[in-house]
Design a protein around this motif. Structure first.
Motif, PDB file in Angstrom:
ATOM      1  N   ALA A   1      45.503  23.959  49.027  1.00  0.00           N
ATOM      2  CA  ALA A   1      45.971  24.986  47.983  1.00  0.00           C
ATOM      3  C   ALA A   1      46.515  24.515  47.062  1.00  0.00           C
ATOM      4  N   ARG A   2      47.901  23.798  47.308  1.00  0.00           N
ATOM      5  CA  ARG A   2      48.619  23.413  46.240  1.00  0.00           C
ATOM      6  C   ARG A   2      47.869  22.177  45.361  1.00  0.00           C
ATOM      7  N   LEU A   3      46.956  21.333  46.189  1.00  0.00           N
ATOM      8  CA  LEU A   3      46.359  20.349  45.276  1.00  0.00           C
ATOM      9  C   LEU A   3      45.209  21.129  44.524  1.00  0.00           C
ATOM     10  N   TRP A   4      44.471  22.098  45.126  1.00  0.00           N
ATOM     11  CA  TRP A   4      43.524  22.878  44.218  1.00  0.00           C
ATOM     12  C   TRP A   4      44.376  23.457  42.962  1.00  0.00           C
ATOM     13  N   ALA A   5      45.458  23.915  43.018  1.00  0.00           N
ATOM     14  CA  ALA A   5      46.126  24.810  42.122  1.00  0.00           C
ATOM     15  C   ALA A   5      46.451  23.784  40.952  1.00  0.00           C
ATOM     16  N   ALA A   6      46.871  22.705  41.473  1.00  0.00           N
ATOM     17  CA  ALA A   6      47.359  21.732  40.460  1.00  0.00           C
ATOM     18  C   ALA A   6      46.168  21.141  39.666  1.00  0.00           C
ATOM     19  N   SER A   7      45.124  21.104  39.953  1.00  0.00           N
ATOM     20  CA  SER A   7      44.074  20.710  39.164  1.00  0.00           C
ATOM     21  C   SER A   7      43.028  21.880  38.748  1.00  0.00           C
ATOM     22  N   ALA A   8      43.343  23.137  39.063  1.00  0.00           N
ATOM     23  CA  ALA A   8      42.178  24.145  38.686  1.00  0.00           C
ATOM     24  C   ALA A   8      42.448  24.718  37.140  1.00  0.00           C
ATOM     25  N   PRO A   9      41.397  24.787  36.445  1.00  0.00           N
ATOM     26  CA  PRO A   9      41.582  25.170  35.268  1.00  0.00           C
ATOM     27  C   PRO A   9      42.372  26.722  35.258  1.00  0.00           C
ATOM     28  N   PRO A  10      43.013  26.714  34.212  1.00  0.00           N
ATOM     29  CA  PRO A  10      43.772  28.305  34.260  1.00  0.00           C
ATOM     30  C   PRO A  10      42.888  29.449  34.399  1.00  0.00           C
ATOM     31  N   HIS A  11      41.810  29.556  33.891  1.00  0.00           N
ATOM     32  CA  HIS A  11      41.065  30.695  34.225  1.00  0.00           C
ATOM     33  C   HIS A  11      40.571  30.933  35.744  1.00  0.00           C
ATOM     34  N   GLU A  12      40.311  29.969  36.337  1.00  0.00           N
ATOM     35  CA  GLU A  12      40.255  29.895  38.021  1.00  0.00           C
ATOM     36  C   GLU A  12      41.529  30.214  38.848  1.00  0.00           C
ATOM     37  N   LEU A  13      42.485  29.604  38.145  1.00  0.00           N
ATOM     38  CA  LEU A  13      43.884  29.725  38.851  1.00  0.00           C
ATOM     39  C   LEU A  13      43.951  31.254  38.624  1.00  0.00           C
ATOM     40  N   ALA A  14      44.165  31.821  37.623  1.00  0.00           N
ATOM     41  CA  ALA A  14      44.293  33.283  37.276  1.00  0.00           C
ATOM     42  C   ALA A  14      43.450  34.159  38.088  1.00  0.00           C
ATOM     43  N   ALA A  15      42.164  33.856  38.190  1.00  0.00           N
ATOM     44  CA  ALA A  15      40.953  34.616  39.010  1.00  0.00           C
ATOM     45  C   ALA A  15      41.574  34.912  40.346  1.00  0.00           C
ATOM     46  N   TYR A  16      41.661  33.482  40.918  1.00  0.00           N
ATOM     47  CA  TYR A  16      41.899  33.583  42.321  1.00  0.00           C
ATOM     48  C   TYR A  16      43.472  34.033  42.550  1.00  0.00           C
ATOM     49  N   THR A  17      44.305  33.739  42.074  1.00  0.00           N
ATOM     50  CA  THR A  17      45.699  34.600  42.247  1.00  0.00           C
ATOM     51  C   THR A  17      45.604  35.924  41.961  1.00  0.00           C
ATOM     52  N   LEU A  18      44.981  36.561  40.980  1.00  0.00           N
ATOM     53  CA  LEU A  18      44.863  37.928  40.903  1.00  0.00           C
ATOM     54  C   LEU A  18      44.066  38.595  42.139  1.00  0.00           C
ATOM     55  N   ALA A  19      43.014  38.128  42.791  1.00  0.00           N
ATOM     56  CA  ALA A  19      42.209  38.473  43.634  1.00  0.00           C
ATOM     57  C   ALA A  19      43.148  38.738  44.982  1.00  0.00           C
ATOM     58  N   GLY A  20      43.819  37.312  45.041  1.00  0.00           N
ATOM     59  CA  GLY A  20      44.849  37.542  46.181  1.00  0.00           C
ATOM     60  C   GLY A  20      45.999  38.438  46.123  1.00  0.00           C
ATOM     61  N   LEU A  21      46.551  38.694  44.785  1.00  0.00           N
ATOM     62  CA  LEU A  21      47.356  40.009  44.771  1.00  0.00           C
ATOM     63  C   LEU A  21      46.967  41.099  44.954  1.00  0.00           C
ATOM     64  N   GLU A  22      45.783  41.389  44.565  1.00  0.00           N
ATOM     65  CA  GLU A  22      45.160  42.555  44.958  1.00  0.00           C
ATOM     66  C   GLU A  22      44.855  42.952  46.226  1.00  0.00           C
ATOM     67  N   ARG A  23      44.570  41.900  47.085  1.00  0.00           N
ATOM     68  CA  ARG A  23      44.254  41.807  48.468  1.00  0.00           C
ATOM     69  C   ARG A  23      45.695  42.025  49.403  1.00  0.00           C
ATOM     70  N   LEU A  24      46.848  41.779  48.755  1.00  0.00           N
ATOM     71  CA  LEU A  24      48.030  41.468  49.619  1.00  0.00           C
ATOM     72  C   LEU A  24      48.692  42.838  50.070  1.00  0.00           C
ATOM     73  N   PRO A  25      48.317  43.855  49.393  1.00  0.00           N
ATOM     74  CA  PRO A  25      48.732  45.380  50.024  1.00  0.00           C
ATOM     75  C   PRO A  25      48.136  45.408  51.311  1.00  0.00           C
ATOM     76  N   LYS A  26      46.751  44.992  51.426  1.00  0.00           N
ATOM     77  CA  LYS A  26      46.017  45.482  52.637  1.00  0.00           C
ATOM     78  C   LYS A  26      46.035  44.326  53.619  1.00  0.00           C
ATOM     79  N   SER A  27      47.044  43.215  53.333  1.00  0.00           N
ATOM     80  CA  SER A  27      46.934  42.301  54.417  1.00  0.00           C
ATOM     81  C   SER A  27      48.154  42.710  55.367  1.00  0.00           C
ATOM     82  N   GLN A  28      48.225  41.701  56.282  1.00  0.00           N
ATOM     83  CA  GLN A  28      49.268  41.900  57.413  1.00  0.00           C
ATOM     84  C   GLN A  28      50.696  41.075  57.173  1.00  0.00           C
ATOM     85  N   LEU A  29      50.747  40.934  55.929  1.00  0.00           N
ATOM     86  CA  LEU A  29      51.933  39.978  55.792  1.00  0.00           C
ATOM     87  C   LEU A  29      52.988  40.615  55.684  1.00  0.00           C
ATOM     88  N   SER A  30      54.118  40.164  55.904  1.00  0.00           N
ATOM     89  CA  SER A  30      55.353  40.948  55.978  1.00  0.00           C
ATOM     90  C   SER A  30      56.022  41.158  54.709  1.00  0.00           C
TER      91      SER A  30
END
Length: 127
Positions: free
Chosen positions: A63-92
């Protein structure tokens, strides 16, 4: 008869008994509760970063390697999608706070102050 009765070492036999008890409890728990318990345990057992069940660090490293090389629009898209999913996850709460702090640190002082004003304004009268 359980499998741990065949183990000669008392310490290993006790560990096996506890493992069997955990498996029994998880098997008889609601799936959502079991997932939350497992996620919480993995967070306490991890070392060197938010591994979340990745004992060799391959997922985090990838994930760190991908994030370091991802273009900004992809990084933003995946980050936002993950943040939208976060409240529904089992994370503490601690893991969600870590994610929030990573975003918070990316703000400059002016943006932090503006954000706090916006949050205080949105909650005005509810405190």
């Amino acid at each position: 008869m359980t499998f741990q009765t065949k183990i000669a070492d008392p310490a290993l036999r006790m560990r096996a008994a506890w493992a069997e008890a955990v498996c029994f409890a998880l098997a008889h728990s609601h799936p959502i509760d079991g997932a939350a318990i497992c996620a919480a345990y993995l967070e306490t057992a991890e070392t060197g970063g938010p591994l979340l069940g990745d004992p060799f660090g391959l997922v985090v490293g990838d994930a760190r390697l991908w994030a370091a090389s991802a273009p900004p629009h992809e990084l933003a898209a995946y980050t936002l999608a993950g943040l939208e999913r976060l409240p529904k996850s089992q994370l503490s709460t601690g893991t969600r706070k870590t994610a929030f702090m990573a975003i918070w640190r990316s703000f400059n002082d002016h943006d932090r102050a503006a954000f706090l004003c916006a949050v205080r304004g949105a909650n005005y009268g509810r405190e």
